[in-house]
Write a protein that holds these residues in place. Structure first.
Motif, PDB file in Angstrom:
ATOM      1  N   VAL A   8      55.688  55.239  53.409  1.00 34.41           N
ATOM      2  CA  VAL A   8      54.236  56.743  52.245  1.00 34.41           C
ATOM      3  C   VAL A   8      54.319  57.480  54.328  1.00 34.41           C
ATOM      4  CG1 VAL A   8      52.226  57.174  52.303  1.00 34.41           C
ATOM      5  CG2 VAL A   8      53.289  55.579  51.026  1.00 34.41           C
ATOM      6  N   ASP A   9      54.579  56.622  54.890  1.00 35.06           N
ATOM      7  CA  ASP A   9      53.723  57.532  56.221  1.00 35.06           C
ATOM      8  C   ASP A   9      55.172  58.231  56.460  1.00 35.06           C
ATOM      9  OD1 ASP A   9      51.649  56.561  56.463  1.00 35.06           O
ATOM     10  OD2 ASP A   9      52.205  55.382  57.998  1.00 35.06           O
ATOM     11  N   GLU A  10      56.182  58.390  57.059  1.00 37.28           N
ATOM     12  CA  GLU A  10      57.543  58.653  56.656  1.00 37.28           C
ATOM     13  C   GLU A  10      57.921  59.431  55.713  1.00 37.28           C
ATOM     14  OE1 GLU A  10      61.218  55.869  57.736  1.00 37.28           O
ATOM     15  OE2 GLU A  10      59.844  54.634  57.806  1.00 37.28           O
ATOM     16  N   MET A  11      57.408  59.539  54.680  1.00 38.86           N
ATOM     17  CA  MET A  11      57.197  60.816  53.340  1.00 38.86           C
ATOM     18  C   MET A  11      56.131  61.077  53.860  1.00 38.86           C
ATOM     19  SD  MET A  11      58.825  58.713  50.657  1.00 38.86           S
ATOM     20  CE  MET A  11      58.094  57.079  50.535  1.00 38.86           C
ATOM     21  N   LEU A  12      55.601  61.356  54.653  1.00 34.18           N
ATOM     22  CA  LEU A  12      54.110  62.470  54.783  1.00 34.18           C
ATOM     23  C   LEU A  12      54.276  63.079  56.285  1.00 34.18           C
ATOM     24  CD1 LEU A  12      51.440  60.685  52.871  1.00 34.18           C
ATOM     25  CD2 LEU A  12      52.706  62.253  51.682  1.00 34.18           C
ATOM     26  N   ASP A  13      54.704  62.535  56.717  1.00 37.20           N
ATOM     27  CA  ASP A  13      55.116  63.236  58.467  1.00 37.20           C
ATOM     28  C   ASP A  13      57.007  64.211  57.282  1.00 37.20           C
ATOM     29  OD1 ASP A  13      53.853  61.742  59.554  1.00 37.20           O
ATOM     30  OD2 ASP A  13      54.734  60.526  60.438  1.00 37.20           O
ATOM     31  N   LYS A  14      57.554  63.560  57.535  1.00 35.04           N
ATOM     32  CA  LYS A  14      59.107  65.205  56.866  1.00 35.04           C
ATOM     33  C   LYS A  14      57.562  65.848  55.760  1.00 35.04           C
ATOM     34  CE  LYS A  14      63.049  65.667  56.788  1.00 35.04           C
ATOM     35  NZ  LYS A  14      63.651  66.442  58.411  1.00 35.04           N
ATOM     36  N   ALA A  15      57.301  65.927  55.069  1.00 32.62           N
ATOM     37  CA  ALA A  15      56.321  66.573  53.870  1.00 32.62           C
ATOM     38  C   ALA A  15      56.200  67.771  55.184  1.00 32.62           C
ATOM     39  CB  ALA A  15      55.777  66.454  52.852  1.00 32.62           C
ATOM     40  N   GLY A  16      55.135  66.926  56.130  1.00 32.76           N
ATOM     41  CA  GLY A  16      54.627  68.238  56.842  1.00 32.76           C
ATOM     42  C   GLY A  16      55.186  68.627  58.063  1.00 32.76           C
TER      43      GLY A  16
ATOM     44  N   GLY B 204      56.621  71.914  55.739  1.00 34.26           N
ATOM     45  CA  GLY B 204      55.678  72.753  56.333  1.00 34.26           C
ATOM     46  C   GLY B 204      54.232  72.356  54.872  1.00 34.26           C
ATOM     47  N   ILE B 205      55.475  71.312  54.269  1.00 30.87           N
ATOM     48  CA  ILE B 205      54.203  71.206  53.039  1.00 30.87           C
ATOM     49  C   ILE B 205      52.941  70.626  53.455  1.00 30.87           C
ATOM     50  CG2 ILE B 205      54.492  69.137  50.739  1.00 30.87           C
ATOM     51  CD1 ILE B 205      57.710  69.541  51.143  1.00 30.87           C
ATOM     52  N   ASN B 206      52.509  70.746  52.681  1.00 32.56           N
ATOM     53  CA  ASN B 206      50.622  70.413  52.893  1.00 32.56           C
ATOM     54  C   ASN B 206      49.604  70.137  51.539  1.00 32.56           C
ATOM     55  OD1 ASN B 206      49.773  73.347  51.896  1.00 32.56           O
ATOM     56  ND2 ASN B 206      49.198  73.537  53.290  1.00 32.56           N
ATOM     57  N   LEU B 207      50.539  70.475  50.214  1.00 31.48           N
ATOM     58  CA  LEU B 207      49.681  69.707  48.697  1.00 31.48           C
ATOM     59  C   LEU B 207      50.754  68.577  48.870  1.00 31.48           C
ATOM     60  CD1 LEU B 207      48.347  71.248  46.755  1.00 31.48           C
ATOM     61  CD2 LEU B 207      50.866  72.110  45.729  1.00 31.48           C
ATOM     62  N   ILE B 208      49.466  67.464  48.457  1.00 29.36           N
ATOM     63  CA  ILE B 208      49.631  66.308  47.692  1.00 29.36           C
ATOM     64  C   ILE B 208      48.900  66.120  46.740  1.00 29.36           C
ATOM     65  CG2 ILE B 208      49.591  63.642  48.339  1.00 29.36           C
ATOM     66  CD1 ILE B 208      49.542  65.294  51.136  1.00 29.36           C
ATOM     67  N   ASP B 209      50.427  65.575  45.124  1.00 31.64           N
ATOM     68  CA  ASP B 209      49.716  65.694  44.290  1.00 31.64           C
ATOM     69  C   ASP B 209      49.394  63.863  43.849  1.00 31.64           C
ATOM     70  OD1 ASP B 209      49.397  65.213  41.285  1.00 31.64           O
ATOM     71  OD2 ASP B 209      51.138  65.094  40.980  1.00 31.64           O
ATOM     72  N   THR B 210      47.969  63.253  43.545  1.00 36.93           N
ATOM     73  CA  THR B 210      47.633  62.018  43.753  1.00 36.93           C
ATOM     74  C   THR B 210      46.393  62.707  41.841  1.00 36.93           C
ATOM     75  OG1 THR B 210      47.011  59.697  44.183  1.00 36.93           O
ATOM     76  CG2 THR B 210      45.813  62.499  44.782  1.00 36.93           C
TER      77      THR B 210
ATOM     78  N   GLU C  41      45.206  54.785  48.216  1.00 30.48           N
ATOM     79  CA  GLU C  41      44.864  54.061  49.096  1.00 30.48           C
ATOM     80  C   GLU C  41      45.977  54.366  49.866  1.00 30.48           C
ATOM     81  OE1 GLU C  41      44.767  50.562  49.015  1.00 30.48           O
ATOM     82  OE2 GLU C  41      43.154  50.718  46.531  1.00 30.48           O
ATOM     83  N   PHE C  42      47.092  55.041  49.881  1.00 31.79           N
ATOM     84  CA  PHE C  42      48.439  55.482  51.195  1.00 31.79           C
ATOM     85  C   PHE C  42      48.167  56.506  51.868  1.00 31.79           C
ATOM     86  CE2 PHE C  42      51.762  52.454  48.604  1.00 31.79           C
ATOM     87  CZ  PHE C  42      51.273  52.057  49.231  1.00 31.79           C
ATOM     88  N   ILE C  43      47.292  56.871  51.103  1.00 29.90           N
ATOM     89  CA  ILE C  43      46.897  58.003  51.103  1.00 29.90           C
ATOM     90  C   ILE C  43      46.188  58.853  52.260  1.00 29.90           C
ATOM     91  CG2 ILE C  43      46.702  61.118  50.648  1.00 29.90           C
ATOM     92  CD1 ILE C  43      47.894  60.551  48.474  1.00 29.90           C
ATOM     93  N   GLY C  44      45.320  57.764  52.099  1.00 33.47           N
ATOM     94  CA  GLY C  44      43.877  57.633  52.832  1.00 33.47           C
ATOM     95  C   GLY C  44      44.345  57.288  54.100  1.00 33.47           C
TER      96      GLY C  44
END
Length: 69
Positions: free
Chosen positions: A36-44, A47-53, A64-67
């Motif tokens: 999850v960290d790798e995916m969110l790092d790549k998104a960042g 330039g992606i700053n919108l996370i849908d949950t 929990e993963f996002i937090g």
């Protein structure tokens, strides 16, 4: 990346977001925090700053993963 202002909040959010339903494990794969960290790092990086949950994604598991991220 293109951005739009989110309503009257003044926040600029990317027009592309990361959907996190799959993190909840209901997609046929259980994700680990490092994945999850790798995916969110790549998104960042992109330039992606919108996370849908939503609270129903894996009984709060995606949140929990996002937090922890």
């Amino acid at each position: 990346m293109k951005y739009r202002t989110l309503g009257s909040t003044g926040l600029d959010v990317s027009v592309i977001g990361v959907g996190t339903w799959q993190f909840g494990g209901e997609w046929g794969k259980d994700f680990a925090q490092d994945e999850v960290d790798e995916m969110l790092d790549k998104a960042g990086e992109l330039g992606i700053n919108l996370i849908d949950t939503a609270e129903c994604y894996g009984d709060h598991l995606s949140e929990e993963f996002i937090g922890r991220y």
